[in-house]
Design an enzyme around this catalytic site. Structure first.
Site, PDB file in Angstrom:
ATOM      1  N   ARG A 133     -20.162   4.630   3.434  1.00  0.00           N
ATOM      2  CA  ARG A 133     -20.190   5.108   2.051  1.00  0.00           C
ATOM      3  C   ARG A 133     -21.588   4.896   1.458  1.00  0.00           C
ATOM      4  NH1 ARG A 133     -14.804   2.385  -0.247  1.00  0.00           N
ATOM      5  NH2 ARG A 133     -15.342   0.882   1.365  1.00  0.00           N
TER       6      ARG A 133
ATOM      7  N   ASP B 253       0.861  -1.189   0.000  1.00  0.00           N
ATOM      8  CA  ASP B 253       0.000   0.000   0.000  1.00  0.00           C
ATOM      9  C   ASP B 253       0.896   1.236   0.000  1.00  0.00           C
ATOM     10  OD1 ASP B 253      -3.251   0.177   0.911  1.00  0.00           O
ATOM     11  OD2 ASP B 253      -2.094   2.039   0.838  1.00  0.00           O
TER      12      ASP B 253
ATOM     13  N   CYS C 122     -20.201  -0.477  -3.357  1.00  0.00           N
ATOM     14  CA  CYS C 122     -20.266  -1.216  -4.631  1.00  0.00           C
ATOM     15  C   CYS C 122     -21.496  -0.907  -5.468  1.00  0.00           C
ATOM     16  CB  CYS C 122     -20.210  -2.711  -4.368  1.00  0.00           C
ATOM     17  SG  CYS C 122     -18.613  -3.251  -3.794  1.00  0.00           S
TER      18      CYS C 122
ATOM     19  N   ALA D  14     -37.516  -5.204   0.989  1.00  0.00           N
ATOM     20  CA  ALA D  14     -37.828  -3.798   0.715  1.00  0.00           C
ATOM     21  C   ALA D  14     -37.350  -2.963   1.895  1.00  0.00           C
ATOM     22  CB  ALA D  14     -39.329  -3.649   0.534  1.00  0.00           C
ATOM     23  N   GLY D  15     -37.054  -1.708   1.638  1.00  0.00           N
ATOM     24  CA  GLY D  15     -36.593  -0.849   2.727  1.00  0.00           C
ATOM     25  C   GLY D  15     -36.108   0.480   2.200  1.00  0.00           C
TER      26      GLY D  15
HETATM   27  C1  UDX Z   1     -22.130  -6.066  -2.534  1.00  0.00           C
HETATM   28  C2  UDX Z   1     -22.265  -7.453  -3.202  1.00  0.00           C
HETATM   29  O1  UDX Z   1     -23.136  -8.294  -2.429  1.00  0.00           O
HETATM   30  C3  UDX Z   1     -20.929  -8.078  -3.408  1.00  0.00           C
HETATM   31  O2  UDX Z   1     -21.065  -9.307  -4.105  1.00  0.00           O
HETATM   32  C4  UDX Z   1     -20.059  -7.113  -4.212  1.00  0.00           C
HETATM   33  O3  UDX Z   1     -18.797  -7.634  -4.459  1.00  0.00           O
HETATM   34  C5  UDX Z   1     -19.955  -5.777  -3.500  1.00  0.00           C
HETATM   35  O4  UDX Z   1     -21.257  -5.262  -3.286  1.00  0.00           O
HETATM   36  P1  UDX Z   1     -21.841  -5.119  -0.076  1.00  0.00           P
HETATM   37  O5  UDX Z   1     -21.812  -3.749  -0.702  1.00  0.00           O
HETATM   38  O6  UDX Z   1     -20.859  -5.449   0.982  1.00  0.00           O
HETATM   39  O7  UDX Z   1     -21.647  -6.240  -1.210  1.00  0.00           O
HETATM   40  O8  UDX Z   1     -23.293  -5.280   0.560  1.00  0.00           O
HETATM   41  P2  UDX Z   1     -24.581  -6.213   0.452  1.00  0.00           P
HETATM   42  O9  UDX Z   1     -24.677  -7.054   1.654  1.00  0.00           O
HETATM   43  O10 UDX Z   1     -24.687  -6.890  -0.838  1.00  0.00           O
HETATM   44  O11 UDX Z   1     -25.726  -5.075   0.607  1.00  0.00           O
HETATM   45  C6  UDX Z   1     -25.765  -3.941  -0.241  1.00  0.00           C
HETATM   46  C7  UDX Z   1     -26.868  -2.977   0.139  1.00  0.00           C
HETATM   47  O12 UDX Z   1     -28.129  -3.477  -0.278  1.00  0.00           O
HETATM   48  C8  UDX Z   1     -27.014  -2.671   1.626  1.00  0.00           C
HETATM   49  O13 UDX Z   1     -27.187  -1.273   1.774  1.00  0.00           O
HETATM   50  C9  UDX Z   1     -28.259  -3.417   2.034  1.00  0.00           C
HETATM   51  O14 UDX Z   1     -28.921  -2.808   3.111  1.00  0.00           O
HETATM   52  C10 UDX Z   1     -29.088  -3.360   0.767  1.00  0.00           C
HETATM   53  N1  UDX Z   1     -30.051  -4.481   0.618  1.00  0.00           N
HETATM   54  C11 UDX Z   1     -29.597  -5.760   0.461  1.00  0.00           C
HETATM   55  C12 UDX Z   1     -31.419  -4.222   0.580  1.00  0.00           C
HETATM   56  O15 UDX Z   1     -31.859  -3.079   0.718  1.00  0.00           O
HETATM   57  N2  UDX Z   1     -32.291  -5.276   0.397  1.00  0.00           N
HETATM   58  C13 UDX Z   1     -31.878  -6.551   0.240  1.00  0.00           C
HETATM   59  O16 UDX Z   1     -32.730  -7.437   0.074  1.00  0.00           O
HETATM   60  C14 UDX Z   1     -30.479  -6.805   0.275  1.00  0.00           C
END
Ligand code: UDX
Length: 440
Positions: free
Chosen positions: A327, A30, A260, A252-253
């Protein structure tokens, strides 16, 4: 195998530590000397369950070390993983300057055959670009191959996901390089797909955009449920039993946040445009998501009236549970809207408060959910941390000025909450079906 992992963010550090744990010799690189020092002392610069223990074990056993010297790491290694950040530019396209800089340094340091593996999330075509940059910078005609090996780990379960991936995607135009990476992953005994470079690069974005699409889809359905007296939780459950649909990512939410989904869907829309194709589908996923926070705050306003002088308490700030990452967290937008409307905002999050404090010093940060509830006119669940599941709601209700509960993640049972004396709002869950008239 001797491996260098460049970039010690979520993806890089977890990848490095897991490969070390599988018995490889790993050098984590890094440019940030403070991060490198912390890692070498066994302190992970990020919060991730299980990471500190794994890091310490592999440091003690001498399989992992961190350094700022990229050229040295390249010379020492056979496989070099690029895991640096690709933050969005103003147009929404990923900024490849860190990837480019690493590729140039790899080129300069080349001292024999190397496999350069890209794990950073980058648009299709980046593998070819990395190859060109390395070629331009190498002093001697040493051979190398470029591989795309996208990462699918989720924050909060990054170690588990890296050890138990649903699939491992290895994109390479040279089978020799692909087979070496297959060997590296073989101990995990997980399904592996070998593709060409472009295919692997597209798999990453296509997967993330599809997951984001599921979330926006169910949120669009939630809005219709709210207008018609239906319950989106039951709709999603019934949909999920169809094996072609599945239950996952239909909650839902408040919508999706994190490092990501928002950025990847935006970037994918840009890529599609770049190839003269219609980005509407991807843009709509984002538009629906952007509307979630204002919609939620509107529900609070509908109930409380003018928010001037009202106290709104927030439970959870992180973009999802088990992480301190804020983020694109929905909480930030909700705080902004509440403050703008003149509300006083109180908040508690088990780990993310220090990150939010500099952005919103005017928020009153509390020690627990009960302190948040004190004198609040409304309590809003933003992040579904486990510790919010079994709160003493009797105590919460008594502490509040008015017992209004807004459940942004549909964590609670509406009937139970109403029985306990709360006005309860859940996303896409009608308050009282008898109040609704369908329009047919
Ligand atoms: C995600 C992907 O899952 C992963 O494969 C990729 O490499 C990076 O992005 P991450 O950002 O860590 O991972 O979070 P994740 O657990 O997938 O949730 C993403 C967002 O979606 C969260 O804000 C979560 O609250 C929201 N979410 C998830 C919903 O609102 N409803 C759902 O049913 C699932």
């Amino acid at each position: 195998m001797k491996i260098a992992v460049v970039g010690t963010g979520y993806v890089g550090l977890v990848t490095g530590v897991v490969f070390a744990d599988l018995g490889n010799e790993v050098l984590c690189v890094d440019i940030d000397a403070a991060k490198v020092d912390a890692i070498n002392k066994g302190q992970s610069p990020i919060y991730e369950p299980g990471l500190d223990e794994l890091l310490q074990r592999n440091l003690e056993e001498g399989r992992l070390r961190a350094t700022t010297d990229l050229a040295h790491a390249v010379r020492e290694s056979e496989v070099i993983f690029i895991c640096v950040g690709t933050p969005p530019t103003e147009t929404g396209e990923p900024d490849l300057k860190y990837v480019d800089a690493v590729a140039a340094e790899i080129g300069c340091a080349l001292n024999g055959y190397k496999i350069v593996v890209n794990k950073s999330t980058v648009p299709v075509g980046t593998g070819d670009r990395v190859r060109r940059i390395i070629e331009q910078h190498r002093a001697e005609p040493h051979e190398f191959d470029v591989v795309s090996n996208p990462e699918f780990l989720r924050e909060g379960s990054a170690i588990h996901d890296t050890l138990n991936p649903d699939r491992i995607v290895i994109g390479a135009d040279n089978p020799r390089a692909a087979m070496r990476i297959v060997e590296l992953y073989a101990p995990l005994e997980r399904p592996m797909l070998i593709t060409n470079l472009a295919t692997a690069e597209i798999i990453k974005y296509a997967s993330n955009a599809f997951l984001a699409l599921k979330i926006s889809y169910i949120n669009a359905i939630a809005d219709l449920c709210e207008r018609t007296g239906a319950d989106v939780v039951q709709v999603a459950k019934a949909m999920g039993y169809d094996q072609r649909i599945g239950h996952a990512f239909l909650q839902a939410g408040l919508g999706f946040g994190g490092s990501c989904f928002p950025k990847d869907v935006q970037a994918f829309a840009r890529t599609v445009q770049r190839y003269q194709l219609d980005p509407t589908l991807f843009q709509t996923i984002l538009d629906i998501n952007h509307a979630r926070a204002p919609h939620f705050v509107a529900q609070i306003r509908n109930r409380l009236g003018d928010l001037q002088g009202k106290v709104v308490g927030l439970l959870g700030l992180a973009f999802k549970p088990n992480t301190d990452d804020i983020r694109e967290a929905r909480a930030l937008e909700i705080i902004r809207l509440l403050l703008q409307a003149g509300a006083t905002v109180k908040a508690y999050d088990p780990v993310a408060m220090p990150r939010v404090q500099p952005l919103f010093p005017e928020v009153r940060y509390c020690r627990n959910a009960y302190e948040v509830a004190e004198n609040a006119d409304a309590l809003a669940l933003i992040t579904e941390w486990n510790e919010f599941r079994q709160l003493n709601f009797e105590r919460i209700r008594q502490a509040m000025r008015q017992p209004n509960l807004f459940d942004g993640r549909n964590l609670y049972d509406p009937q139970r909450m109403r029985k306990l004396g709360f006005y309860y709002y859940g996303v896409g869950r009608a308050a009282d079906p008898s109040e609704f008239k369908t329009v047919l």
